[in-house]
Design a protein around this motif. Sequence first.
Motif, PDB file in Angstrom:
ATOM      1  N   GLY A  35      46.125  43.090  46.010  1.00 34.40           N
ATOM      2  CA  GLY A  35      46.050  43.594  44.650  1.00 34.40           C
ATOM      3  C   GLY A  35      47.330  44.282  44.218  1.00 34.40           C
ATOM      4  O   GLY A  35      47.826  44.062  43.104  1.00 34.40           O
ATOM      5  N   VAL A  54      38.770  37.580  43.845  1.00 41.33           N
ATOM      6  CA  VAL A  54      38.086  38.863  43.631  1.00 41.33           C
ATOM      7  C   VAL A  54      38.232  39.784  44.838  1.00 41.33           C
ATOM      8  O   VAL A  54      38.503  40.973  44.693  1.00 41.33           O
ATOM      9  N   MET A  55      38.054  39.241  46.045  1.00 46.99           N
ATOM     10  CA  MET A  55      38.115  40.046  47.268  1.00 46.99           C
ATOM     11  C   MET A  55      39.549  40.079  47.781  1.00 46.99           C
ATOM     12  O   MET A  55      40.053  39.091  48.319  1.00 46.99           O
ATOM     13  N   SER A  60      40.742  45.520  44.507  1.00 44.01           N
ATOM     14  CA  SER A  60      40.092  44.235  44.263  1.00 44.01           C
ATOM     15  C   SER A  60      40.714  43.490  43.093  1.00 44.01           C
ATOM     16  O   SER A  60      41.446  44.055  42.269  1.00 44.01           O
ATOM     17  N   GLU A  63      39.679  45.082  39.847  1.00 43.22           N
ATOM     18  CA  GLU A  63      40.510  46.225  39.464  1.00 43.22           C
ATOM     19  C   GLU A  63      41.862  45.749  38.942  1.00 43.22           C
ATOM     20  O   GLU A  63      42.386  46.306  37.957  1.00 43.22           O
ATOM     21  N   THR A  81      35.776  33.351  42.838  1.00 42.66           N
ATOM     22  CA  THR A  81      34.673  34.194  43.294  1.00 42.66           C
ATOM     23  C   THR A  81      33.858  33.496  44.372  1.00 42.66           C
ATOM     24  O   THR A  81      33.835  32.261  44.470  1.00 42.66           O
ATOM     25  N   ASP A  88      30.288  40.042  40.395  1.00 41.49           N
ATOM     26  CA  ASP A  88      31.735  39.890  40.197  1.00 41.49           C
ATOM     27  C   ASP A  88      32.031  39.014  38.982  1.00 41.49           C
ATOM     28  O   ASP A  88      32.936  39.286  38.201  1.00 41.49           O
TER      29      ASP A  88
END
Length: 230
Positions: A35, A54-55, A60, A63, A81, A88
């Motif tokens: 991120g 997403v992960m 994340s 965020e 995702t 999510d």
Amino acid sequence: MTELILVVEDEVRIARLLQIELECEGYRVSIAGSGHQGLEMYQEQQPDLLLLDVMLPGFSGIELLRRIRAGDPDTPVLLLTAKSSVEDKVSGLDLGANDYITKPFQIEELLARVRAALRLASGRRREEAVNLLMAEDLELNETTREVKRAGRSIELTPREFDLLVYLLKNKRQVLNREQIMAAVWGYDYYGDTNIVDVYIRYVRKKITLDHQPELIHTVRGVGYVLKDAP
């Protein structure tokens, strides 16, 4: 110039696959693995589209999307995702994601969604460009009703906005008070034409920031003209 796509994905195998497939389609590709790195590369490179897992380590993808959308509502963002992560998907769409792609994905579908998102963004830019009025570093967008000078937003009242639109559309033309009154206030307005002088002062003050050159000039005995600084 070929569109630049920023892939923010911490799984090296997936990131490499996306890079190969996207480059085969003719796109330029940058890859970030977290991120924090994704945010830094977004700020430095200003990509045309983001593919955002997403992960992510650091913080994340949700965020990262939130931080991007805080100052950039336009750059297309497609989320990657997990199949079961409904939350999510909903969170991402609520924060301004343009679309999501569920892992594992078919590369043909991903490429089609990338093309669709870039086409939509390009169409919006063309539409905005048609409705963009400019003088020097002053920009007015009739569609979004945004006014900026040197990148800084300027707040205008509806009447001030209409006055500036008229002046910009008649750039370099000397306009008398009666012409301005008829165009901005309407032919059925019977008030004093001095109202034009008052609003000219309001607009002139608002668009002259940080001692920048004045764009609205008084032509004594005639009226006003908006033109680029000499």
